[in-house]
Scaffold this motif. Structure first.
Motif, PDB file in Angstrom:
ATOM      1  N   ARG A 134      36.914  34.525  10.913  1.00 12.81           N
ATOM      2  CA  ARG A 134      37.429  33.461  11.779  1.00 12.81           C
ATOM      3  C   ARG A 134      36.790  33.478  13.164  1.00 12.81           C
ATOM      4  NH1 ARG A 134      43.486  34.986   9.992  1.00 12.81           N
ATOM      5  NH2 ARG A 134      43.628  33.765   8.069  1.00 12.81           N
ATOM      6  N   HIS A 135      36.716  34.663  13.741  1.00 12.08           N
ATOM      7  CA  HIS A 135      36.324  34.748  15.147  1.00 12.08           C
ATOM      8  C   HIS A 135      34.828  34.979  15.360  1.00 12.08           C
ATOM      9  CE1 HIS A 135      40.534  34.608  15.959  1.00 12.08           C
ATOM     10  NE2 HIS A 135      40.783  35.770  15.406  1.00 12.08           N
ATOM     11  N   GLN A 136      34.154  35.575  14.376  1.00  8.69           N
ATOM     12  CA  GLN A 136      32.747  35.903  14.590  1.00  8.69           C
ATOM     13  C   GLN A 136      31.793  34.961  13.854  1.00  8.69           C
ATOM     14  OE1 GLN A 136      31.508  39.993  14.701  1.00  8.69           O
ATOM     15  NE2 GLN A 136      33.618  40.736  14.830  1.00  8.69           N
ATOM     16  N   LEU A 137      32.311  34.216  12.896  1.00  2.74           N
ATOM     17  CA  LEU A 137      31.451  33.234  12.222  1.00  2.74           C
ATOM     18  C   LEU A 137      31.973  31.820  12.422  1.00  2.74           C
ATOM     19  CD1 LEU A 137      29.471  33.345   9.029  1.00  2.74           C
ATOM     20  CD2 LEU A 137      31.108  31.489   9.263  1.00  2.74           C
ATOM     21  N   ARG A 138      33.231  31.580  12.033  1.00  2.00           N
ATOM     22  CA  ARG A 138      33.728  30.209  12.061  1.00  2.00           C
ATOM     23  C   ARG A 138      33.724  29.631  13.469  1.00  2.00           C
ATOM     24  NH1 ARG A 138      39.574  28.993   9.608  1.00  2.00           N
ATOM     25  NH2 ARG A 138      40.271  29.024  11.797  1.00  2.00           N
ATOM     26  N   GLU A 139      34.244  30.363  14.425  1.00  3.15           N
ATOM     27  CA  GLU A 139      34.300  29.840  15.796  1.00  3.15           C
ATOM     28  C   GLU A 139      32.921  29.744  16.442  1.00  3.15           C
ATOM     29  OE1 GLU A 139      37.038  32.199  18.017  1.00  3.15           O
ATOM     30  OE2 GLU A 139      38.772  31.651  16.772  1.00  3.15           O
ATOM     31  N   ALA A 140      31.952  30.530  15.910  1.00  5.97           N
ATOM     32  CA  ALA A 140      30.609  30.527  16.510  1.00  5.97           C
ATOM     33  C   ALA A 140      29.712  29.456  15.925  1.00  5.97           C
ATOM     34  CB  ALA A 140      29.962  31.906  16.315  1.00  5.97           C
TER      35      ALA A 140
END
Length: 574
Positions: free
Chosen positions: A188-194
């Protein structure tokens, strides 16, 4: 030949059967109804003519005129029923439809698994279609094939309902396999949001189309596409357009964006559901179409109370079924959140709602779902891989809910339902075995069988999506969403148990033919109507563009995993 007398009349001197059967069936039926001398024949002809048209004139004759000849009506009815559709209660309805509808396709000689509860597989049966509907399932060879009827040879095949994926994120097809070694928070935080904020409408289209064709290739004919990449109206239109272009049965579930403000949408959010849902509802207003619409609500614990209430009532106002995702009872990184209790506070536990995942709910929450007519969709493969814990299969069943199955996302795991069925049964039996071992006991005989798992992948999925009236089982009157598995292979021969073959032995490579709404969309193992090279090139170029634009924003865990897998050696182009 001119038909001067109905050969069904007991004093017909010519019988004339061999000639009559070659006449146009509509003309024949109309003429017979006009000239038959017996009023009872005219009144009951439509009910009994199925036996006549299936090639059994004497049975039909005896049944039609039983009162005139003094024959027991119950005896003649029993004799006809015994020879019609293997004694099925649906025989009369099928016979009527055989006469009323023009046959367009027949699937000949297959081992038919209807998916109906308690109905055993039907060896050497034919499935008759008229347009997009199933109009008969009968023992093979009971009636001749009209010249204009298309024939699908199923003599070495299992004929089964199309599989139903009750929760999938098709827009993530572009990111296939990128997070297979990551837990959910890393994804969620290291791929999706990026990376995801860089998705353009054309990227959504390319991924959704490729993902939908993958589903069809794997024997999945229906999907709920939970779409949380709606960064603009153009993104939404691209998603819908790709689903419609694919030719599959799909429920477009409208959710929130994943743009540069993603944390504000997906964590204690005070943002209400995007208003563009109203425009999309007008666009997808036909609830009988191949592509329909649902309301993809964010999980209750992800939004503030006022937003929950607003969003649920907005869905009701628009007449949309709610499917709520976002880690409903998922992993416990933030502790237990009791999402079902949150909905109970405001009387938002409505019939038909689909609750996705549900791994770590409290016992009373499973009871609340069952007691309010809700559905549970589980994704065993993805859930175990991302750290949600054991699937909710056992908890759902023990509290009165039979879950539907889903694949979730190819970011983590494979996108076929065969693997999902196997992991569902394997995890369930493994858990039961583990509990028995802890209690120093042997395992009891299995209550949940391969038939139950197949039901979760078909009929239960249809029920969860509100589509039980048109798909999920092979029945007269339902849409012809049908899959043929080639059993003439070293993988599946000899065929001993069709149900275990489907659930535990088959793979996407065994999917020979797929029909959706009566239309063949995969034939001889090959998808039809698409330039697959162009589809693959499109999604690959989209991946390259996204990584080039957003690769520097990826988190350290993602970069490390991708580098370890050799991804950094791929050529990235602008």
């Amino acid at each position: 030949m001119a038909l001067s007398r109905c050969h069904l009349c007991w004093d017909c001197p010519g019988r004339g059967w061999s000639n009559c059967r070659r006449r146009n069936w509509r003309d024949l039926v109309a003429e017979l109804l006009k000239i038959c001398r017996f009023p009872r024949c005219r009144n009951d002809f439509r009910r009994w003519v199925g036996g006549f048209w299936l090639g059994r004139p004497r049975d039909c004759f005896a049944a039609t005129h039983s009162s005139a000849r003094g024959t027991s009506s119950s005896t003649t009815a029993a004799r006809l029923d015994a020879r019609t559709h293997n004694g099925s209660p649906a025989a009369m309805e099928q016979n009527e439809m055989l006469v009323q509808d023009k046959m367009t396709t027949v699937i000949l000689g297959g081992t038919v698994v209807t998916g109906r509860s308690a109905q055993a597989p039907l060896p050497s049966h034919d499935v008759w279609l008229s347009g997009e509907k199933i109009v008969a399932i009968a023992p093979s060879g009971e009636r001749s094939v009209p010249a204009e009827c298309d024939v699908v040879d199923a003599r070495h095949a299992i004929v089964m309902p199309g599989l139903i994926d009750s929760h999938r994120h098709l827009w993530q097809t572009t990111l296939r396999g990128m997070c297979s070694d990551m837990i959910a928070p890393e994804y969620r935080h290291q791929l999706r949001e990026a990376l995801v904020p860089f998705f353009r409408p054309q990227d959504v289209y390319a991924a959704t189309l490729a993902g939908a064709l993958e589903l069809i290739d794997c024997g999945i004919t229906t999907v709920l596409d939970w779409v949380h990449i709606l960064n603009s109206p153009e993104h939404a239109d691209a998603s819908v357009a790709a689903l419609q272009a694919s030719g599959m049965r799909a429920v477009f579930a409208h959710s929130a964006p994943n743009d540069t403000d993603a944390p504000l949408w997906w964590s204690n959010s005070d943002r209400k559901h995007p208003s563009d849902v109203r425009r999309l509802r007008k666009k997808l207003s036909d609830d009988e179409a191949l592509v329909t619409m649902a309301f993809a609500a964010r999980a209750p614990q992800l939004v503030q109370r006022e937003v929950r209430v607003h969003d649920w009532h907005l869905a009701r106002e628009l007449g949309l079924r709610i499917a709520t995702d976002g880690g409903i009872g998922g992993g416990l990184w933030g502790g237990r959140t009791y999402p079902i209790r949150l909905l109970q506070q405001d009387d938002l536990l409505w019939p038909g709602t689909v609750y996705i995942h549900c791994n770590n709910l409290a016992p009373d929450e499973y009871d609340l779902i069952a007691g309010t007519g809700g559905h549970i969709s589980i994704s065993p493969c993805a859930e175990m891989f991302v750290g949600f814990g054991m699937p909710a299969t056992q908890n759902a069943l023990s509290h009165g809910t039979r879950p539907a199955l889903s694949t979730d996302s190819v970011i983590f795991v494979a996108g076929d339902m065969f693997g999902t069925m196997r992991s569902t049964l394997s995890s369930l039996r493994g858990m039961l075995g583990y509990e028995a071992t802890l209690a120093d006991k042997g395992v009891e005989p299995w209550d949940i069988t391969t038939a139950d798992i197949l039901e979760m992948a078909t009929a239960r999925g249809a029920a969860a999506l509100g589509l039980s009236d048109r798909t999920g089982t092979l029945e007269v009157g339902k849409s012809a969403d049908i899959v043929l598995l080639n059993t003439r292979s070293v993988r599946l021969s000899p065929l001993n148990n069709p149900l275990s073959t489907i659930v535990l032995l088959a793979t996407p490579a065994d999917v020979e033919t797929v029909l959706i709404a009566g239309k063949i969309v995969k034939k001889n193992g090959v998808l039809t109507n698409f330039d697959l090279n162009a589809v693959i090139d499109g999604v690959t170029k989209s991946r390259d563009w996204l990584v080039a634009k957003g690769g520097s924003q990826l988190g350290p865990a993602v970069k490390r995993r991708l580098a370890d897998s050799g991804f950094d050696h791929l050529t990235i182009t602008d």
